[in-house]
Design an enzyme around this catalytic site. Structure first.
Site: not given
Ligand code: FE
Length: 132
Positions: A51, A120
């Site tokens: 996104c 991580c």
């Molecule tokens: Fe996203």
């Protein structure tokens, strides 16, 4: 709070490579030392591959030796969501993009100062943008 975006499976399948899709939408993990960012040292911003939300800054990236890009903090706490993950016989904390729900990786409490945290993160969940 981040504004959420919701897209269906076929949208993400079209937008992402099969590996990106597997990791971000099916909670996959790339093999250690294989991703494009674990040994990458550019200065800039890492965005969500799905996104585009700003997730991590190169200023907070450190050498963890794990084979995955590691950060001691997200750009802002509101950018990520954490969820308990008890798969594979381990209790871990999953990290997700708070905007689109993408699986990013896990956070551990063995990171460096100042936070003591180690985010991580799978390279395949990130898109690097150089600082201009
Ligand atoms: Fe996203």
């Amino acid at each position: 709070m981040e504004e959420k975006i919701e897209k269906n499976e076929s949208y993400w399948k079209k937008e992402l490579t099969p590996e990106e899709y597997h990791i971000t939408r099916e909670k996959g993990t790339e093999r250690a030392f294989t991703g494009k960012y674990w040994d990458f040292h550019g200065k800039g911003l890492y965005r969500c591959i799905c996104c585009g939300s700003e997730l991590f800054d190169s200023e907070t990236k450190f050498e963890s030796g794990s084979g995955w890009p590691s950060f001691f903090t997200p750009v802002d706490d509101s950018k990520v969501e954490e969820e308990r993950d008890s798969t594979f016989g381990m209790i871990r904390t999953e990290v997700k993009c708070s905007k689109c729900g993408a699986h990013l990786g896990h956070v551990f409490d063995d990171g460096p100062k100042p936070t003591g945290l180690r985010y991580c993160i799978n390279s395949a969940a990130l898109k690097f943008e150089e600082k201009k």
